[in-house]
Design an enzyme around this catalytic site. Structure first.
Site, PDB file in Angstrom:
ATOM      1  N   ASP A  50     -12.676 -18.692 -25.667  1.00 26.73           N
ATOM      2  CA  ASP A  50     -11.987 -19.931 -25.314  1.00 26.73           C
ATOM      3  C   ASP A  50     -12.873 -20.682 -24.308  1.00 26.73           C
ATOM      4  O   ASP A  50     -13.877 -20.167 -23.823  1.00 26.73           O
ATOM      5  CB  ASP A  50     -10.573 -19.640 -24.771  1.00 26.73           C
TER       6      ASP A  50
HETATM    7  C1  BGC Z   1      -7.659 -24.054 -25.330  1.00 28.18           C
HETATM    8  C2  BGC Z   1      -7.987 -23.732 -26.766  1.00 28.18           C
HETATM    9  C3  BGC Z   1      -8.782 -24.855 -27.366  1.00 28.18           C
HETATM   10  C4  BGC Z   1     -10.045 -25.058 -26.527  1.00 28.18           C
HETATM   11  C5  BGC Z   1     -10.970 -26.124 -27.074  1.00 28.18           C
HETATM   12  C6  BGC Z   1      -8.881 -24.438 -24.534  1.00 28.18           C
HETATM   13  O1  BGC Z   1      -8.569 -24.913 -23.273  1.00 28.18           O
HETATM   14  O2  BGC Z   1      -7.040 -22.928 -24.739  1.00 28.18           O
HETATM   15  O3  BGC Z   1      -6.814 -23.517 -27.480  1.00 28.18           O
HETATM   16  O4  BGC Z   1      -9.098 -24.577 -28.696  1.00 28.18           O
HETATM   17  O5  BGC Z   1      -9.645 -25.408 -25.214  1.00 28.18           O
HETATM   18  O6  BGC Z   1     -10.484 -27.388 -26.884  1.00 28.18           O
END
Ligand code: BGC
Length: 784
Positions: free
Chosen positions: A316
């Site tokens: 993530d």
């Molecule tokens: C979120 C993810 C997301 C990623 C990219 C993160 O802060 O937890 O779910 O895919 O950002 O935007």
């Protein structure tokens, strides 16, 4: 060895065996995986991957493992790190030139790049870089791209996986036409705590429903073959148990037994993997003390070895850097080492894999074979998507919402709205309304296009959104009296008088209240689940006018509607319904469509009940025998109950009313006993449970028939009931249908505390009905 020492050694061994999540990473060789996922595997792809890998420098290889956005920098999380005295570390916080990295072949993928800029980055990678390796563009496409459908929690309320597959397909067609071939979706985290803002992005509290929805999204995104130009790689996220975050607070820690993890949290992830998802995202949270992004038990033992996942694991956003904040790495090098060795292939935004790995590889802390395997996975996905042959979209860009997609958005909204209450007014249920009814429409969500699409509303334009006001006016063919009343978050009652004034002139008041879209979604945890601001006061004041009230609740999670339910005769939970919000609501209010949505999460009576879910475990002192409406007295205190609130949800999982009436016959089972030796893994059909459902009312209706199972007498206590099947059936007035559920090993087994799926000779009860309180039941046994 003395007996005592032997006993102690055994105890330690046992402890290690029982707590694999906190055990050290086992020394392992990164297995050369021959992918079995037909979406990813072909001898031709393997040949091309090997040939390319052989030509790559270390810097080019590491480039494939890093992912940046077009802004080329990290944001808020860096500030956190700096606050934690990590600012001195030069690797934390950066600014990079993503275009230059693309041209150098030092960046493998990008996230959330605006459509208009995708081409330029791809051109840099394909035309300027030494090996011409195309970029892979990923994006958070959550519930639609150009066409925005209801939020995922709402879609789960449809209990209609085929519907979800259809709209996921459309989202993939639209986004792939801009060059996006990788979605960070579906989020399949089970969420039993309505305080958690990301409940909105998932399918709610139940593993069985969650697993069905996970499959549905993957099927829709990836279609038959990833190589089709409009197929998009799905990402199952956030692995694992992100939704079990303590106290519902975003990014918080999780801790649970393996039995619970396997039984209640893993099924949707596994189902997505089994459906062929090409990637998995590791979660922000720690699980049993080990952050998911550095958790070899999750990423290697379970995901790759037990489940046979052979796709890509992406971290993530800045999660590898955050391993330092978690306190399991004191420096960037250790964070990198832990993430790489645990099995994270791609570093999203931390800027650690490219900067830290060369030293780690040289010193042997990260095996080169591990890096090569991760690079292979990235390249394999790019080949599988056909990007080397067609790096640019081959379909014309979808720039408008087509009538066909709008129709799908309408159907999705109609199916996902849940009728929670419909009291009698002059001896008839308030809903549906007669066409000539004089309506006063009041509330901060009645005419706000932006709020209709939820917290991740794709690239819609506000002008494409049908608000409640627009929908009602179009349907009724007249202009509707309207007053905003208050704002979503406000203390001012300046608007109350105007609202009361139109309320007095109306036959029925439609009140559009709830959360703003931004109050749910990432970092949208709430400690209070009431209607925000002074909306409840507005409801009070309007109720005092004395006209019947239909309350439309907009929210990305269950709210506490206990007070509101006293004042409103009818309540529709409409979630965030997407671009067709107003039309869907009008169709349901006027009865052109009969409500069929069912709650995918329990709505609490009081916030203190959270986390609240229907499939709770029994207790030694159940409160079932006493009248919980009475205050606790000498004979009713020492049971599992609150002294100031009931145990039960105000509106439970699976619940949703309709405009017709239905009757369920007694449940019958195909056999009273099953032999244990027949109940082996793979046994798909051991017992069939059947019910006859009759539409005894006057309207055609779709009903979600639900099958719940309880298993008593096993070595581990089991939930008081668990959903093990559902079917949406449509019934004309007077029509009856037999509905059967096949129960096999998967439906009847449970997970022990070593994560093993077992069946024991025990007694089973099966209920079939219209929600999780279904009372029609039958029994059977599994016997030796
Ligand atoms: C979120 C993810 C997301 C990623 C990219 C993160 O802060 O937890 O779910 O895919 O950002 O935007």
């Amino acid at each position: 060895m003395t007996r005592q020492l032997l006993a102690r050694t055994k105890f330690v061994l046992l402890l290690v065996a029982l707590t694999p999540a906190i055990a050290q990473k086992p020394a392992r060789q990164p297995a050369r995986v021959s992918p079995s996922n037909p979406q990813l595997a072909s001898p031709e792809i393997e040949r091309r991957v090997d040939a390319l890998l052989a030509k790559m420098t270390l810097q080019e290889k590491l480039g494939q493992l890093v992912q940046y956005n077009a802004a080329g920098s990290t944001s808020a999380t860096v500030t956190n790190s700096q606050q934690n005295n990590l600012a001195a570390n030069p690797e934390v916080g950066y600014r990079i030139d993503a275009m230059q990295l693309a041209a150098n072949g030092e960046m493998g993928s990008m996230l959330n790049v605006p459509a208009a800029r995708i081409h330029a980055y791809q051109q840099a990678a394909v035309e300027k870089s030494r090996l011409h390796i195309p970029l892979l563009f990923g994006a958070d496409v959550i519930h639609g791209y150009r066409t925005v459908y209801p939020v995922p929690l709402a879609l789960a309320a449809s209990f209609d996986p085929d519907l979800v597959t259809s709209l996921a397909r459309k989202a993939a067609e639209e986004a792939s036409s801009t060059g996006v071939r990788w979605f960070y979706s579906p989020m399949v985290d089970i969420s039993r705590d309505a305080r958690w803002g990301r409940s909105v992005e998932g399918a709610g509290e139940d593993a069985y429903l969650g697993a069905a929805m996970a499959r549905a999204y993957v099927r829709g995104y990836q279609n038959d073959r990833l190589s089709q130009p409009d197929s998009v790689a799905a990402t199952i996220k956030h692995f694992a148990a992100y939704g079990a975050t303590e106290a519902g607070r975003e990014y918080n820690t999780t801790d649970m037994s393996l039995s619970r993890l396997f039984q209640d949290y893993f099924p949707p992830y596994k189902s997505g993997v089994d459906a062929g998802a090409a990637s998995v995202m590791s979660a922000f949270n720690a699980l049993n003390g080990v952050p998911s992004t550095a958790n070899p038990y999750l990423l290697d033992t379970v995901l790759r070895r037990q489940w046979g996942f052979d796709g890509l694991v992406v971290s993530d956003y800045t999660a590898i850097m955050e391993l330092m904040n978690h306190g399991i790495a004191l420096d960037a090098a250790t964070a990198t080492e832990k993430a790489m060795n645990a099995g994270v292939d791609v570093d999203m935004m931390s800027r650690f894999y490219d900067t830290q790995s060369p030293t780690l590889i040289r010193s042997g802390r990260v095996p080169m074979a591990e890096v090569d395997e991760s690079v292979r996975r990235v390249l394999r996905l790019k080949f599988a998507l056909g990007l080397f042959d067609h790096p640019y979209p081959t379909q014309p860009e979808v720039t408008a919402v087509t009538p066909e997609r709008r129709a799908l958005a309408l159907r999705a909204a109609e199916e996902s709205i849940v009728l929670l209450q419909n009291k009698l007014v002059s001896n008839t249920p308030l809903l549906p309304l007669e066409l000539g009814t004089k309506i006063a429409l009041i509330g901060p969500l009645a005419d706000s296009p932006r709020e209709m699409v939820g917290s991740s509303g794709g690239v819609h334009r506000d002008s494409e959104v049908v608000t409640v006001k627009a929908g009602l006016e179009a349907h009724a063919g007249i202009s509707i009296m309207y007053a905003q009343g208050t704002q979503i978050l406000s203390n001012s009652d300046n608007g109350f008088a105007a609202a009361e004034q139109i309320a007095r002139q109306a036959d029925v008041i439609v009140l559009a209240l709830g959360e703003s879209a931004s109050m749910s979604g990432e970092a949208g945890s709430r400690a209070d689940l009431d209607l925000p601001g002074n909306q409840l006061e507005l409801l009070d004041r309007i109720a005092a006018v004395g006209k019947p009230i239909v309350l439309l609740v907009f929210s990305g999670r269950p709210l506490v509607l206990t007070d509101a339910a006293q004042h409103a005769q009818a309540i529709l939970e409409v979630w965030f319904p997407g671009i067709e919000a107003g039309n869907a609501i009008a169709h349901l209010l006027y009865g052109d469509v009969t409500p069929s949505g069912k709650l995918p999460m329990s709505f609490p009576e009081a916030i203190g009940q959270e986390p609240l879910y229907y499939n709770q475990f029994p207790t030694g002192r159940p409160a079932t025998a006493i009248d919980l409406n009475k205050p606790p007295g000498p004979d009713s205190r020492f049971v599992s109950r609150y002294i100031d609130a009931p145990n039960a949800a105000l509106f439970p999982f699976g619940f949703g009313l309709t405009y017709t009436t239905l009757s369920f016959s007694a449940v019958s089972v195909s056999r009273p006993t099953v032999l244990l030796r027949a109940a082996h893994p793979g046994a798909a059909s051991l017992v069939t449970a059947t019910v006859t459902v009759t539409n005894t009312g006057t309207r055609k209706a779709a009903e979600v028939v639900q099958c719940y199972v309880r298993n008593r007498g096993a070595s581990l206590e089991q939930p008081v009931r668990s959903l093990q099947g559902f079917q949406r059936v449509t019934l004309a007035p007077g029509e009856l249908k037999q509905v059967s559920f096949t129960l096999g090993f998967n439906e009847l087994s449970f997970f022990d505390n070593a994560g093993k799926q077992v069946i024991e000779p025990t007694e089973y009860t099966v209920w079939i009905g219209a929600d999780s309180r279904a009372s029609s039941a039958a029994q059977f046994n599994i016997e030796r």
